[in-house]
Design a protein around this motif. Structure first.
Motif, PDB file in Angstrom:
ATOM      1  N   GLY A  66     -45.164 -28.052  17.205  1.00  0.00           N
ATOM      2  CA  GLY A  66     -45.442 -26.657  16.888  1.00  0.00           C
ATOM      3  C   GLY A  66     -45.713 -25.827  18.131  1.00  0.00           C
ATOM      4  N   ALA A  67     -46.508 -26.381  19.042  1.00  0.00           N
ATOM      5  CA  ALA A  67     -46.798 -25.672  20.294  1.00  0.00           C
ATOM      6  C   ALA A  67     -45.544 -25.523  21.144  1.00  0.00           C
ATOM      7  CB  ALA A  67     -47.873 -26.421  21.079  1.00  0.00           C
ATOM      8  N   THR A  68     -44.700 -26.537  21.133  1.00  0.00           N
ATOM      9  CA  THR A  68     -43.455 -26.461  21.902  1.00  0.00           C
ATOM     10  C   THR A  68     -42.559 -25.344  21.390  1.00  0.00           C
ATOM     11  OG1 THR A  68     -43.534 -28.822  22.397  1.00  0.00           O
ATOM     12  CG2 THR A  68     -41.402 -27.733  22.598  1.00  0.00           C
ATOM     13  N   PHE A  69     -42.371 -25.287  20.086  1.00  0.00           N
ATOM     14  CA  PHE A  69     -41.508 -24.239  19.531  1.00  0.00           C
ATOM     15  C   PHE A  69     -42.133 -22.854  19.654  1.00  0.00           C
ATOM     16  CE2 PHE A  69     -39.516 -27.841  17.225  1.00  0.00           C
ATOM     17  CZ  PHE A  69     -38.236 -27.663  17.714  1.00  0.00           C
ATOM     18  N   ALA A  70     -43.458 -22.786  19.695  1.00  0.00           N
ATOM     19  CA  ALA A  70     -44.123 -21.482  19.812  1.00  0.00           C
ATOM     20  C   ALA A  70     -44.128 -20.966  21.250  1.00  0.00           C
ATOM     21  CB  ALA A  70     -45.556 -21.587  19.294  1.00  0.00           C
ATOM     22  N   TRP A  71     -44.277 -21.852  22.231  1.00  0.00           N
ATOM     23  CA  TRP A  71     -44.518 -21.395  23.607  1.00  0.00           C
ATOM     24  C   TRP A  71     -43.372 -21.614  24.581  1.00  0.00           C
ATOM     25  CZ3 TRP A  71     -49.815 -24.006  22.973  1.00  0.00           C
ATOM     26  CH2 TRP A  71     -50.671 -23.127  22.320  1.00  0.00           C
ATOM     27  N   VAL A  72     -42.465 -22.530  24.313  1.00  0.00           N
ATOM     28  CA  VAL A  72     -41.351 -22.761  25.231  1.00  0.00           C
ATOM     29  C   VAL A  72     -40.207 -21.843  24.805  1.00  0.00           C
ATOM     30  CG1 VAL A  72     -39.704 -24.431  26.117  1.00  0.00           C
ATOM     31  CG2 VAL A  72     -42.055 -25.131  25.667  1.00  0.00           C
ATOM     32  N   GLN A  73     -39.776 -20.991  25.719  1.00  0.00           N
ATOM     33  CA  GLN A  73     -38.793 -19.959  25.386  1.00  0.00           C
ATOM     34  C   GLN A  73     -37.418 -20.521  25.053  1.00  0.00           C
ATOM     35  OE1 GLN A  73     -39.604 -16.836  24.979  1.00  0.00           O
ATOM     36  NE2 GLN A  73     -41.722 -17.235  25.549  1.00  0.00           N
ATOM     37  N   SER A  74     -36.902 -21.391  25.878  1.00  0.00           N
ATOM     38  CA  SER A  74     -35.519 -21.859  25.693  1.00  0.00           C
ATOM     39  C   SER A  74     -35.490 -23.348  25.357  1.00  0.00           C
ATOM     40  CB  SER A  74     -34.712 -21.591  26.959  1.00  0.00           C
ATOM     41  OG  SER A  74     -35.312 -22.254  28.051  1.00  0.00           O
ATOM     42  N   VAL A  75     -36.117 -23.703  24.250  1.00  0.00           N
ATOM     43  CA  VAL A  75     -36.151 -25.105  23.850  1.00  0.00           C
ATOM     44  C   VAL A  75     -34.807 -25.491  23.216  1.00  0.00           C
ATOM     45  CG1 VAL A  75     -37.148 -24.666  21.576  1.00  0.00           C
ATOM     46  CG2 VAL A  75     -37.521 -26.851  22.669  1.00  0.00           C
ATOM     47  N   GLN A  76     -34.348 -26.676  23.545  1.00  0.00           N
ATOM     48  CA  GLN A  76     -33.128 -27.237  22.971  1.00  0.00           C
ATOM     49  C   GLN A  76     -33.553 -28.303  21.950  1.00  0.00           C
ATOM     50  OE1 GLN A  76     -29.918 -26.456  23.795  1.00  0.00           O
ATOM     51  NE2 GLN A  76     -30.610 -24.869  25.196  1.00  0.00           N
ATOM     52  N   PRO A  77     -33.508 -27.984  20.655  1.00  0.00           N
ATOM     53  CA  PRO A  77     -34.023 -28.915  19.642  1.00  0.00           C
ATOM     54  C   PRO A  77     -33.347 -30.289  19.644  1.00  0.00           C
ATOM     55  CG  PRO A  77     -33.617 -26.768  18.670  1.00  0.00           C
ATOM     56  CD  PRO A  77     -33.057 -26.728  20.052  1.00  0.00           C
ATOM     57  N   VAL A  78     -32.050 -30.339  19.906  1.00  0.00           N
ATOM     58  CA  VAL A  78     -31.352 -31.628  19.891  1.00  0.00           C
ATOM     59  C   VAL A  78     -31.882 -32.530  20.997  1.00  0.00           C
ATOM     60  CG1 VAL A  78     -29.118 -32.752  20.166  1.00  0.00           C
ATOM     61  CG2 VAL A  78     -29.289 -30.656  18.830  1.00  0.00           C
ATOM     62  N   ALA A  79     -32.011 -31.992  22.191  1.00  0.00           N
ATOM     63  CA  ALA A  79     -32.536 -32.781  23.314  1.00  0.00           C
ATOM     64  C   ALA A  79     -33.991 -33.169  23.074  1.00  0.00           C
ATOM     65  CB  ALA A  79     -32.412 -31.993  24.610  1.00  0.00           C
ATOM     66  N   LEU A  80     -34.768 -32.258  22.520  1.00  0.00           N
ATOM     67  CA  LEU A  80     -36.186 -32.510  22.248  1.00  0.00           C
ATOM     68  C   LEU A  80     -36.349 -33.677  21.282  1.00  0.00           C
ATOM     69  CD1 LEU A  80     -39.129 -31.208  22.599  1.00  0.00           C
ATOM     70  CD2 LEU A  80     -38.663 -30.176  20.388  1.00  0.00           C
ATOM     71  N   PHE A  81     -35.657 -33.615  20.150  1.00  0.00           N
ATOM     72  CA  PHE A  81     -35.818 -34.651  19.139  1.00  0.00           C
ATOM     73  C   PHE A  81     -35.138 -35.965  19.534  1.00  0.00           C
ATOM     74  CE2 PHE A  81     -36.511 -30.871  16.348  1.00  0.00           C
ATOM     75  CZ  PHE A  81     -37.841 -31.150  16.070  1.00  0.00           C
ATOM     76  N   CYS A  82     -34.025 -35.892  20.249  1.00  0.00           N
ATOM     77  CA  CYS A  82     -33.365 -37.126  20.699  1.00  0.00           C
ATOM     78  C   CYS A  82     -34.248 -37.890  21.683  1.00  0.00           C
ATOM     79  CB  CYS A  82     -32.014 -36.817  21.330  1.00  0.00           C
ATOM     80  SG  CYS A  82     -30.741 -36.443  20.121  1.00  0.00           S
ATOM     81  N   ALA A  83     -34.838 -37.181  22.632  1.00  0.00           N
ATOM     82  CA  ALA A  83     -35.726 -37.842  23.586  1.00  0.00           C
ATOM     83  C   ALA A  83     -36.954 -38.404  22.883  1.00  0.00           C
ATOM     84  CB  ALA A  83     -36.143 -36.872  24.686  1.00  0.00           C
ATOM     85  N   PHE A  84     -37.485 -37.665  21.922  1.00  0.00           N
ATOM     86  CA  PHE A  84     -38.625 -38.146  21.144  1.00  0.00           C
ATOM     87  C   PHE A  84     -38.271 -39.453  20.438  1.00  0.00           C
ATOM     88  CE2 PHE A  84     -40.925 -38.381  17.119  1.00  0.00           C
ATOM     89  CZ  PHE A  84     -42.242 -38.360  17.569  1.00  0.00           C
ATOM     90  N   MET A  85     -37.107 -39.485  19.791  1.00  0.00           N
ATOM     91  CA  MET A  85     -36.701 -40.674  19.060  1.00  0.00           C
ATOM     92  C   MET A  85     -36.408 -41.864  19.985  1.00  0.00           C
ATOM     93  SD  MET A  85     -37.151 -39.971  15.994  1.00  0.00           S
ATOM     94  CE  MET A  85     -36.503 -41.485  15.341  1.00  0.00           C
ATOM     95  N   VAL A  86     -35.804 -41.585  21.137  1.00  0.00           N
ATOM     96  CA  VAL A  86     -35.519 -42.672  22.090  1.00  0.00           C
ATOM     97  C   VAL A  86     -36.813 -43.304  22.573  1.00  0.00           C
ATOM     98  CG1 VAL A  86     -34.664 -43.148  24.420  1.00  0.00           C
ATOM     99  CG2 VAL A  86     -33.264 -41.851  22.819  1.00  0.00           C
ATOM    100  N   VAL A  87     -37.802 -42.492  22.894  1.00  0.00           N
ATOM    101  CA  VAL A  87     -39.080 -43.040  23.360  1.00  0.00           C
ATOM    102  C   VAL A  87     -39.776 -43.779  22.226  1.00  0.00           C
ATOM    103  CG1 VAL A  87     -41.363 -42.436  24.252  1.00  0.00           C
ATOM    104  CG2 VAL A  87     -39.327 -41.341  25.196  1.00  0.00           C
ATOM    105  N   GLN A  88     -39.696 -43.289  20.999  1.00  0.00           N
ATOM    106  CA  GLN A  88     -40.314 -43.974  19.858  1.00  0.00           C
ATOM    107  C   GLN A  88     -39.683 -45.351  19.644  1.00  0.00           C
ATOM    108  OE1 GLN A  88     -43.299 -42.411  19.229  1.00  0.00           O
ATOM    109  NE2 GLN A  88     -42.870 -42.906  17.130  1.00  0.00           N
ATOM    110  N   VAL A  89     -38.369 -45.444  19.788  1.00  0.00           N
ATOM    111  CA  VAL A  89     -37.680 -46.703  19.531  1.00  0.00           C
ATOM    112  C   VAL A  89     -37.932 -47.696  20.652  1.00  0.00           C
ATOM    113  CG1 VAL A  89     -35.391 -47.757  19.297  1.00  0.00           C
ATOM    114  CG2 VAL A  89     -35.933 -45.685  18.062  1.00  0.00           C
ATOM    115  N   VAL A  90     -37.946 -47.209  21.863  1.00  0.00           N
ATOM    116  CA  VAL A  90     -38.153 -48.115  22.995  1.00  0.00           C
ATOM    117  C   VAL A  90     -39.610 -48.404  23.106  1.00  0.00           C
ATOM    118  CG1 VAL A  90     -38.016 -48.312  25.496  1.00  0.00           C
ATOM    119  CG2 VAL A  90     -36.167 -47.263  24.227  1.00  0.00           C
TER     120      VAL A  90
END
Length: 90
Positions: A66-90
């Protein structure tokens, strides 16, 4: 991972870094919540610590996204969630 993405799209690299950071921070909070106060004499309490730490982890993830989407101006959702999932799996 964020370093490789930075070569192509710098805003995606920042999003990937934030996504990986969210996963790492929430997992660290979970591990500390479960294992820091661990006593082998209290196995029943360990189960409750596990569920409490998982709830804390979910709250951290929701607030951080929520804070990321509220405060980061040019967030790329695909990169954000893909990196999140990669770290969760590893």
């Amino acid at each position: 991972m964020a370093g490789l993405v930075a070569l192509v799209v710098p805003t995606a690299a920042l999003s990937a870094l934030i996504g990986g950071g969210i996963a790492t921070t929430s997992n660290a909070a979970f591990a500390l919540g479960v294992f820091a106060p661990y006593r082998a004499q209290d196995p029943g309490k360990q189960v409750f610590r596990f569920f409490g730490a998982e709830l804390l982890k979910l709250v951290i993830v929701v607030l951080a996204f929520g804070a990321t989407f509220a405060w980061v101006q040019s967030v790329q959702p695909v990169a954000l969630f893909c990196a999140f999932m990669v770290v969760q799996v590893v």
